[in-house]
Design a protein around this motif. Structure first.
Motif, PDB file in Angstrom:
ATOM      1  N   GLN A 119     -93.329  30.131   3.015  1.00 28.19           N
ATOM      2  CA  GLN A 119     -94.679  29.904   3.518  1.00 28.19           C
ATOM      3  C   GLN A 119     -94.896  30.809   4.728  1.00 28.19           C
ATOM      4  N   ASN A 120     -96.045  31.474   4.799  1.00 25.97           N
ATOM      5  CA  ASN A 120     -96.359  32.311   5.958  1.00 25.97           C
ATOM      6  C   ASN A 120     -96.551  31.432   7.190  1.00 25.97           C
ATOM      7  N   LYS A 147     -97.254  56.082  19.028  1.00 23.90           N
ATOM      8  CA  LYS A 147     -97.292  57.260  18.154  1.00 23.90           C
ATOM      9  C   LYS A 147     -98.365  57.095  17.077  1.00 23.90           C
ATOM     10  N   PRO A 148     -98.907  58.195  16.562  1.00 21.64           N
ATOM     11  CA  PRO A 148     -99.912  58.107  15.497  1.00 21.64           C
ATOM     12  C   PRO A 148     -99.320  57.523  14.205  1.00 21.64           C
ATOM     13  N   SER A 149    -100.087  56.688  13.531  1.00 20.99           N
ATOM     14  CA  SER A 149     -99.740  56.078  12.235  1.00 20.99           C
ATOM     15  C   SER A 149     -98.522  55.165  12.293  1.00 20.99           C
ATOM     16  N   VAL A 150     -98.122  54.706  13.478  1.00 19.41           N
ATOM     17  CA  VAL A 150     -96.960  53.841  13.616  1.00 19.41           C
ATOM     18  C   VAL A 150     -97.432  52.449  14.044  1.00 19.41           C
ATOM     19  N   TYR A 151     -96.957  51.445  13.309  1.00 23.61           N
ATOM     20  CA  TYR A 151     -97.356  50.059  13.556  1.00 23.61           C
ATOM     21  C   TYR A 151     -96.121  49.174  13.678  1.00 23.61           C
ATOM     22  N   GLY A 152     -96.183  48.225  14.576  1.00 21.13           N
ATOM     23  CA  GLY A 152     -95.132  47.228  14.711  1.00 21.13           C
ATOM     24  C   GLY A 152     -95.607  45.941  14.056  1.00 21.13           C
ATOM     25  N   ILE A 153     -94.741  45.323  13.264  1.00 22.07           N
ATOM     26  CA  ILE A 153     -95.098  44.097  12.549  1.00 22.07           C
ATOM     27  C   ILE A 153     -94.048  43.034  12.848  1.00 22.07           C
ATOM     28  N   ILE A 154     -94.504  41.864  13.241  1.00 20.50           N
ATOM     29  CA  ILE A 154     -93.624  40.700  13.373  1.00 20.50           C
ATOM     30  C   ILE A 154     -94.143  39.674  12.378  1.00 20.50           C
ATOM     31  N   TYR A 155     -93.298  39.349  11.405  1.00 21.08           N
ATOM     32  CA  TYR A 155     -93.692  38.473  10.303  1.00 21.08           C
ATOM     33  C   TYR A 155     -92.776  37.255  10.297  1.00 21.08           C
ATOM     34  N   LYS A 156     -93.358  36.076  10.448  1.00 21.80           N
ATOM     35  CA  LYS A 156     -92.579  34.840  10.465  1.00 21.80           C
ATOM     36  C   LYS A 156     -92.888  34.026   9.224  1.00 21.80           C
ATOM     37  N   ARG A 178     -86.823  22.697   3.683  1.00 18.20           N
ATOM     38  CA  ARG A 178     -86.606  22.602   5.129  1.00 18.20           C
ATOM     39  C   ARG A 178     -85.122  22.693   5.460  1.00 18.20           C
ATOM     40  N   THR A 179     -84.837  23.412   6.531  1.00 12.58           N
ATOM     41  CA  THR A 179     -83.467  23.566   7.003  1.00 12.58           C
ATOM     42  C   THR A 179     -83.455  23.371   8.514  1.00 12.58           C
ATOM     43  N   LYS A 180     -82.255  23.466   9.121  1.00 22.13           N
ATOM     44  CA  LYS A 180     -82.160  23.346  10.572  1.00 22.13           C
ATOM     45  C   LYS A 180     -82.878  24.503  11.262  1.00 22.13           C
ATOM     46  N   LYS A 181     -82.757  25.677  10.686  1.00 20.79           N
ATOM     47  CA  LYS A 181     -83.459  26.848  11.227  1.00 20.79           C
ATOM     48  C   LYS A 181     -84.699  27.080  10.364  1.00 20.79           C
ATOM     49  N   ASP A 182     -85.764  26.425  10.741  1.00 22.68           N
ATOM     50  CA  ASP A 182     -86.968  26.449   9.917  1.00 22.68           C
ATOM     51  C   ASP A 182     -87.652  27.807   9.821  1.00 22.68           C
ATOM     52  N   VAL A 183     -87.913  28.468  10.950  1.00 27.62           N
ATOM     53  CA  VAL A 183     -88.703  29.694  10.955  1.00 27.62           C
ATOM     54  C   VAL A 183     -87.787  30.916  10.971  1.00 27.62           C
ATOM     55  N   ILE A 184     -88.067  31.854  10.074  1.00 35.33           N
ATOM     56  CA  ILE A 184     -87.309  33.106   9.983  1.00 35.33           C
ATOM     57  C   ILE A 184     -88.212  34.211  10.514  1.00 35.33           C
ATOM     58  N   THR A 185     -87.767  34.895  11.552  1.00 32.83           N
ATOM     59  CA  THR A 185     -88.566  35.948  12.191  1.00 32.83           C
ATOM     60  C   THR A 185     -88.049  37.309  11.768  1.00 32.83           C
ATOM     61  N   ASN A 186     -88.961  38.155  11.341  1.00 28.43           N
ATOM     62  CA  ASN A 186     -88.636  39.516  10.911  1.00 28.43           C
ATOM     63  C   ASN A 186     -89.522  40.476  11.703  1.00 28.43           C
ATOM     64  N   SER A 224     -84.133  41.532  11.140  1.00 29.17           N
ATOM     65  CA  SER A 224     -84.515  40.430  10.263  1.00 29.17           C
ATOM     66  C   SER A 224     -83.715  39.177  10.551  1.00 29.17           C
ATOM     67  N   GLY A 225     -84.394  38.065  10.481  1.00 27.97           N
ATOM     68  CA  GLY A 225     -83.728  36.783  10.588  1.00 27.97           C
ATOM     69  C   GLY A 225     -83.140  36.346   9.263  1.00 27.97           C
ATOM     70  N   PHE A 226     -83.463  37.042   8.180  1.00 30.77           N
ATOM     71  CA  PHE A 226     -82.940  36.661   6.865  1.00 30.77           C
ATOM     72  C   PHE A 226     -81.427  36.809   6.793  1.00 30.77           C
ATOM     73  N   SER A 227     -80.885  37.878   7.374  1.00 31.04           N
ATOM     74  CA  SER A 227     -79.429  38.046   7.305  1.00 31.04           C
ATOM     75  C   SER A 227     -78.734  36.929   8.070  1.00 31.04           C
ATOM     76  N   ASN A 228     -79.244  36.554   9.233  1.00 35.77           N
ATOM     77  CA  ASN A 228     -78.667  35.433   9.987  1.00 35.77           C
ATOM     78  C   ASN A 228     -78.848  34.120   9.227  1.00 35.77           C
ATOM     79  N   PHE A 229     -80.005  33.948   8.626  1.00 34.58           N
ATOM     80  CA  PHE A 229     -80.319  32.731   7.877  1.00 34.58           C
ATOM     81  C   PHE A 229     -79.375  32.575   6.686  1.00 34.58           C
ATOM     82  N   LEU A 230     -79.174  33.669   5.951  1.00 36.79           N
ATOM     83  CA  LEU A 230     -78.311  33.615   4.769  1.00 36.79           C
ATOM     84  C   LEU A 230     -76.845  33.424   5.182  1.00 36.79           C
ATOM     85  N   ASN A 231     -76.394  34.083   6.249  1.00 37.23           N
ATOM     86  CA  ASN A 231     -75.022  33.899   6.731  1.00 37.23           C
ATOM     87  C   ASN A 231     -74.792  32.480   7.241  1.00 37.23           C
TER      88      ASN A 231
END
Length: 159
Positions: free
Chosen positions: A87-88, A98-107, A113-121, A145-152
């Motif tokens: 879920q977003n 810099k031109p054409s460069v964007y930073g994205i934070i996607y949670k 449901r788990t103990k670590k609910d939100v995964i931040t990338n 990515s929080g996915f690698s920590n989440f999966l580990n």
């Protein structure tokens, strides 16, 4: 005198109609292009927040395309995910210096449901062009990515 006024008003109406037609002919395609393009910011040399909890400068289409871009970057770096299982939570987009460069934070939050609910990338992407219809044409310049920590974390629970 009335015939002269009528002629004057008719000429004026014709000119106004021609100007409106020209504005519509050139304005509508430009508005369409801007709606489907990544935001271009004139203040070069500074980072600008385009989307966050407090700032909402992206239109719904741009927000959807940046979400797709974030998911694609995560799939490329951490392996394919079934996104219907997540879920977003939030999307933050920043125009970098810099031109054409964007930073994205996607949670995201897994539906299970788990103990670590939100995964931040977070990622920094460089777009090949401003057209967001081709959202898959970008290069990843930075990635975390929080996915690698989440999966580990869950592999440790199993053992």
């Amino acid at each position: 005198m009335t015939e002269e006024k009528l002629k004057k008003h008719t000429t004026r109406a014709i000119w106004i109609t021609c100007i409106l037609i020209l504005l519509l002919a050139f304005g509508i395609p430009q508005m369409y292009r801007n709606y489907h393009s990544a935001p271009y910011c004139y203040s070069s040399g500074t980072q600008i927040t385009l989307e966050s909890k407090q700032v909402h400068k992206l239109n719904p289409y741009q927000k959807k395309q940046f979400t797709k871009m974030a998911r694609l970057a995560i799939d490329q770096k951490d392996g394919p995910f079934v996104w219907k299982n997540y879920q977003n939570v939030s999307l933050s987009v920043y125009k970098m210096k810099k031109p054409s460069v964007y930073g994205i934070i996607y949670k995201v939050r897994p539906h299970i449901r788990t103990k670590k609910d939100v995964i931040t990338n977070s990622m920094i992407v460089k777009l090949k062009d401003r057209d967001l219809k081709t959202y898959h044409k970008f290069a990843i310049e930075g990635y975390s990515s929080g996915f690698s920590n989440f999966l580990n974390y869950h592999k440790q629970d199993e053992s």
